[in-house]
Scaffold this motif. Structure first.
Motif, PDB file in Angstrom:
ATOM      1  N   CYS A  57     -38.116  61.651  16.234  1.00 12.41           N
ATOM      2  CA  CYS A  57     -36.722  61.828  15.798  1.00 12.41           C
ATOM      3  C   CYS A  57     -35.843  62.152  17.009  1.00 12.41           C
ATOM      4  O   CYS A  57     -34.736  61.641  17.124  1.00 12.41           O
ATOM      5  CB  CYS A  57     -36.622  62.907  14.732  1.00 12.41           C
ATOM      6  SG  CYS A  57     -37.340  62.379  13.164  1.00 12.41           S
TER       7      CYS A  57
ATOM      8  N   CYS B 206     -39.090  66.562  15.701  1.00 18.50           N
ATOM      9  CA  CYS B 206     -40.292  65.911  16.248  1.00 18.50           C
ATOM     10  C   CYS B 206     -39.918  64.929  17.372  1.00 18.50           C
ATOM     11  O   CYS B 206     -38.779  64.473  17.435  1.00 18.50           O
ATOM     12  CB  CYS B 206     -41.078  65.216  15.144  1.00 18.50           C
ATOM     13  SG  CYS B 206     -40.347  63.673  14.599  1.00 18.50           S
TER      14      CYS B 206
ATOM     15  N   CYS C  21     -37.135  64.164   9.638  1.00 22.68           N
ATOM     16  CA  CYS C  21     -38.123  63.414   8.835  1.00 22.68           C
ATOM     17  C   CYS C  21     -38.921  64.326   7.905  1.00 22.68           C
ATOM     18  O   CYS C  21     -39.533  63.851   6.965  1.00 22.68           O
ATOM     19  CB  CYS C  21     -39.045  62.614   9.747  1.00 22.68           C
ATOM     20  SG  CYS C  21     -40.124  63.651  10.753  1.00 22.68           S
TER      21      CYS C  21
ATOM     22  N   CYS D 123     -39.866  69.212  10.834  1.00 22.67           N
ATOM     23  CA  CYS D 123     -38.789  68.483  11.515  1.00 22.67           C
ATOM     24  C   CYS D 123     -37.568  68.401  10.596  1.00 22.67           C
ATOM     25  O   CYS D 123     -37.688  67.993   9.441  1.00 22.67           O
ATOM     26  CB  CYS D 123     -39.272  67.093  11.889  1.00 22.67           C
ATOM     27  SG  CYS D 123     -37.961  66.026  12.517  1.00 22.67           S
TER      28      CYS D 123
ATOM     29  N   THR E 127     -43.470  66.152  10.329  1.00 24.62           N
ATOM     30  CA  THR E 127     -44.311  66.886  11.273  1.00 24.62           C
ATOM     31  C   THR E 127     -43.777  68.295  11.509  1.00 24.62           C
ATOM     32  O   THR E 127     -42.615  68.577  11.254  1.00 24.62           O
ATOM     33  CB  THR E 127     -44.366  66.154  12.623  1.00 24.62           C
ATOM     34  OG1 THR E 127     -43.094  65.598  12.856  1.00 24.62           O
ATOM     35  CG2 THR E 127     -45.406  65.075  12.619  1.00 24.62           C
TER      36      THR E 127
END
Ligand code: ZN
Ligand code: ZN
Length: 240
Positions: free
Chosen positions: A41, A38, A30, A27, A33
């Motif tokens: 987000c 993600c 962040c 991602c 993931t």
């Protein structure tokens, strides 16, 4: 023999594919993931729901006929709308798309553009995008506005066409005031009369601050015979 820059881009492309195989892209916000952006987000991206100028899309404290800027320097474009605020996650995602070669983030961002197309009441014949100068596009490997516009058009089953060309390189608009922005992009675009004559066009860009770039595109489209031109951008800064 391919040019060094093209060869370089190809090698980088293969390198990226190999890297993706072993280390799937994370991602852009962040970095936790897998996937370009993600769901958590993506959900944090804040849509523009407050009053904006009906002409240029500039945020207003309360709904009025139009903003001060539009009353003193009216735009040629019929209307500019933007989907979400250019801050937080969205700012990060657009930066990754433009400067960190995260082409994959165009996919989720195009969903937001498609949302903007659905919410815009403007009737149009086809969608196009703000072109990059060919050298800039070669350097980046793609035109981010075109990726967004093409994918959004596909999501909505609409017609996308390459109707505009950038005829000269322009300096980055960042840090320029409204007057300087208009001068910077004036006469920088050209449209194909065969494609645009008597048509209503929706022009997509990633970010709009003063609307100067979209307006310069509109001027070129009108010169080529367009009947009406609307603008839609993914993002807009809260203040400028
Ligand atoms: Zn995330
Ligand atoms: Zn305005």
């Amino acid at each position: 023999m391919p040019q060094p820059s093209r060869l370089n881009a190809e090698v980088q492309g293969w390198g990226r594919k190999l890297l993706d195989l072993f280390f799937p892209a994370r991602c852009v916000n962040c970095r936790q993931t897998n996937g370009a952006l993600c769901p958590l987000c993506y959900a944090a991206i804040e849509r523009i729901l407050t009053p904006t100028c009906p002409r240029c899309g500039h945020p207003l404290r309360d709904a009025r006929a139009s903003c001060v800027e539009c009353r003193t320097h009216p735009l040629s474009i019929s209307r500019i709308q933007s989907v979400a605020w250019h801050d937080g996650v969205l700012r990060q995602a657009i930066h990754a798309l433009k400067y960190n070669r995260r082409r994959d983030v165009a996919e989720p961002l195009a969903e937001l553009v498609a949302e903007g197309i659905s919410n815009s009441a403007a009737p149009f014949d086809f969608i196009t995008s703000v072109p990059l100068h060919p050298l800039r596009e070669q350097e980046r490997g793609y035109n981010q506005a075109e990726l967004l516009a093409e994918r959004a058009a596909r999501l909505r089953g609409l017609n996308y066409q390459r109707a505009l060309k950038r005829t000269r390189a322009t300096a980055d608009q960042i840090g320029l005031n409204g007057v300087a922005r208009r001068a910077n992009v004036a006469n920088a675009f050209e449209a194909e009369p065969a494609r645009v004559a008597d048509r209503v066009v929706l022009v997509i860009d990633d970010v709009s601050t003063t609307g100067a770039t979209l307006d310069a595109c509109a001027v070129a489209l009108f010169q080529a015979g367009a009947r009406a031109v609307y603008g839609l951008t993914l993002a807009r800064p809260r203040v400028h």
